[in-house]
Design an enzyme around this catalytic site. Sequence first.
Site: not given
Length: 295
Positions: A131-133
């Site tokens: 997942l993106d940060q």
Amino acid sequence: MIAWTRNGEWLELPLPSSGWKALKPGAIDELAAMLPVPSKYFLRLASKGLIRAEGDRIRIHAFPREAANVPPEPGKLDIVFEDDFCLVINKPAGMSVHPAEAGQKGTLAAAVAHYYMETGQACAIRHIHRLDQDTTGAILYAKNEWAHVLLDEHLRERRIHRKYEAIAAGRFKIAQGRIDAPIGKDRHTAGRRVVSPKGEHAVTHYCVLKRFAQAALIELELETGRTHQIRVHLSHLGHPLYGDTLYGGSSRDFHRQALHAKQLSFPHPITGEMIVASAHYPQDFSQLLDRLSHA
């Protein structure tokens, strides 16, 4: 349902037939047909003496002790699901899944490594997806090679299903739809993606769950897994995510992209049972929904 038990580093199963006395190639094929793991994995274990017929049971060395391969760091984990094969974490915002460079601190991988150490689990860190940060929600880890091999296969075959929920700007004229638009790199901005005829095939399905005055809570499912796919596709529709300044969203009311991986479903690596893991909203996401509901 396969009747299995764990005994230390060994997985134990009833013999598939009363005639099993030696682990011949045909016997390995029979075992591989009974269990949902590629026969090459079993053949490799058998060649090392790590599959044994003992009494009325088969013993498989499925849980060897492994190094975490990421330096552990204390961190509070919101565990959604866990057993001997899998771990699902509700990832918080602002945390990278894995170090992008040597020495990076504060990653989810480091917190998982610390959790394994504290609970006496000698597991390598094996995330199945990312997942993106600043995206929150459910993320899946395999706790041994068996699970890793099979879950990677399930991901390629799209048998792992992920549902996202997001808060997008504007009034959607159509309550549900399919976005089919190729995505490529933005030549002018590093790290940014754009809809481009020369990009990779990308398909997103969306459904409006709740409408607000100038926003909507939407559910999304992906047919493909391109970088920033949801963020790019919604911006392309003219409905950027709240807080997503990289793709045209405003940070006035929210300071990161309002995107949450709400639900993860996957076949269990040994039983085949469909596991459904739901991750609750983070506090800031819930507060934004509340503000929009009373606007």
